[in-house]
Design a protein around this motif. Structure first.
Motif, PDB file in Angstrom:
ATOM      1  N   LEU A  13       0.841  -1.203   0.000  1.00 11.65           N
ATOM      2  CA  LEU A  13       0.000   0.000   0.000  1.00 11.65           C
ATOM      3  C   LEU A  13       0.870   1.245   0.000  1.00 11.65           C
ATOM      4  O   LEU A  13       1.980   1.248   0.550  1.00 11.65           O
ATOM      5  CB  LEU A  13      -0.921   0.016   1.226  1.00 11.65           C
ATOM      6  CG  LEU A  13      -1.988  -1.072   1.323  1.00 11.65           C
ATOM      7  CD1 LEU A  13      -2.804  -0.878   2.588  1.00 11.65           C
ATOM      8  CD2 LEU A  13      -2.893  -1.082   0.104  1.00 11.65           C
ATOM      9  N   ASP A  14       0.343   2.287  -0.593  1.00 12.27           N
ATOM     10  CA  ASP A  14       1.035   3.573  -0.640  1.00 12.27           C
ATOM     11  C   ASP A  14       1.021   4.180   0.765  1.00 12.27           C
ATOM     12  O   ASP A  14      -0.044   4.413   1.349  1.00 12.27           O
ATOM     13  CB  ASP A  14       0.316   4.484  -1.636  1.00 12.27           C
ATOM     14  CG  ASP A  14       0.992   5.821  -1.826  1.00 12.27           C
ATOM     15  OD1 ASP A  14       1.262   6.502  -0.815  1.00 12.27           O
ATOM     16  OD2 ASP A  14       1.234   6.195  -2.987  1.00 12.27           O
ATOM     17  N   SER A  15       2.194   4.438   1.324  1.00 15.17           N
ATOM     18  CA  SER A  15       2.274   4.955   2.701  1.00 15.17           C
ATOM     19  C   SER A  15       1.642   6.347   2.814  1.00 15.17           C
ATOM     20  O   SER A  15       1.084   6.689   3.865  1.00 15.17           O
ATOM     21  CB  SER A  15       3.719   4.984   3.180  1.00 15.17           C
ATOM     22  OG  SER A  15       4.500   5.829   2.374  1.00 15.17           O
ATOM     23  N   TYR A  16       1.687   7.121   1.740  1.00 22.14           N
ATOM     24  CA  TYR A  16       1.045   8.441   1.765  1.00 22.14           C
ATOM     25  C   TYR A  16      -0.464   8.276   1.919  1.00 22.14           C
ATOM     26  O   TYR A  16      -1.097   8.978   2.705  1.00 22.14           O
ATOM     27  CB  TYR A  16       1.372   9.232   0.490  1.00 22.14           C
ATOM     28  CG  TYR A  16       0.579  10.520   0.393  1.00 22.14           C
ATOM     29  CD1 TYR A  16       0.933  11.637   1.151  1.00 22.14           C
ATOM     30  CD2 TYR A  16      -0.541  10.601  -0.427  1.00 22.14           C
ATOM     31  CE1 TYR A  16       0.205  12.807   1.083  1.00 22.14           C
ATOM     32  CE2 TYR A  16      -1.279  11.768  -0.499  1.00 22.14           C
ATOM     33  CZ  TYR A  16      -0.912  12.872   0.256  1.00 22.14           C
ATOM     34  OH  TYR A  16      -1.638  14.033   0.190  1.00 22.14           O
ATOM     35  N   GLN A  17      -1.034   7.343   1.157  1.00 24.78           N
ATOM     36  CA  GLN A  17      -2.474   7.119   1.247  1.00 24.78           C
ATOM     37  C   GLN A  17      -2.869   6.566   2.616  1.00 24.78           C
ATOM     38  O   GLN A  17      -3.912   6.921   3.164  1.00 24.78           O
ATOM     39  CB  GLN A  17      -2.943   6.191   0.125  1.00 24.78           C
ATOM     40  CG  GLN A  17      -2.886   6.841  -1.244  1.00 24.78           C
ATOM     41  CD  GLN A  17      -3.228   5.880  -2.359  1.00 24.78           C
ATOM     42  OE1 GLN A  17      -3.055   4.669  -2.231  1.00 24.78           O
ATOM     43  NE2 GLN A  17      -3.717   6.435  -3.469  1.00 24.78           N
ATOM     44  N   GLU A  18      -2.025   5.711   3.168  1.00 22.52           N
ATOM     45  CA  GLU A  18      -2.295   5.188   4.511  1.00 22.52           C
ATOM     46  C   GLU A  18      -2.295   6.319   5.543  1.00 22.52           C
ATOM     47  O   GLU A  18      -3.192   6.391   6.397  1.00 22.52           O
ATOM     48  CB  GLU A  18      -1.248   4.148   4.907  1.00 22.52           C
ATOM     49  CG  GLU A  18      -1.393   2.828   4.187  1.00 22.52           C
ATOM     50  CD  GLU A  18      -0.320   1.845   4.591  1.00 22.52           C
ATOM     51  OE1 GLU A  18      -0.695   0.733   5.018  1.00 22.52           O
ATOM     52  OE2 GLU A  18       0.878   2.183   4.503  1.00 22.52           O
ATOM     53  N   SER A  19      -1.307   7.192   5.454  1.00 17.78           N
ATOM     54  CA  SER A  19      -1.244   8.303   6.415  1.00 17.78           C
ATOM     55  C   SER A  19      -2.406   9.274   6.194  1.00 17.78           C
ATOM     56  O   SER A  19      -2.899   9.884   7.137  1.00 17.78           O
ATOM     57  CB  SER A  19       0.096   9.025   6.343  1.00 17.78           C
ATOM     58  OG  SER A  19       0.259   9.678   5.112  1.00 17.78           O
TER      59      SER A  19
END
Length: 108
Positions: free
Chosen positions: A64-70
């Protein structure tokens, strides 16, 4: 005491009673609103979703994209804050009632 003074006193006492009853109802409602908002604090749906999606992505060799998770975590925090701000309507009403009661001579 003159009749008008007695009548004004009775009207003030009736108004004070009405305001105090309203104050009690709103105080109770504010307490309930706070309890409702506590469920947001305990809600971990967003974490469960992130975890499940992360596990699913891992299963197929993706990440998963860490930016989207954050962003999900940030938006959850914003939602939580917005829900707590909804309590202000109760707090504002209490402040108004208490100010009016003070004007009528009720001390806190």
């Amino acid at each position: 005491m003159k009749f008008n003074e007695i009548q004004n006193l009775q009207e003030n006492q009736a108004q004070i009673k009405q305001l105090q009853d309203r104050e009690d109802a709103i105080t109770s409602a504010l307490g309930q609103a706070k309890e409702i908002n506590k469920t947001m604090k305990r809600d971990d749906t967003h974490i469960n979703i992130l975890s499940q999606l992360g596990g699913l992505a891992d299963d197929v060799g993706l990440e998963l994209d860490s930016y989207q998770e954050s962003k999900v975590l940030q938006l959850h925090n914003q939602l939580e804050s917005a829900c707590y701000e909804l309590e202000e309507v109760f707090e504002d009403a209490l402040r108004d009632i208490r100010n009016r009661l003070e004007e009528l001579g009720v001390e806190y």
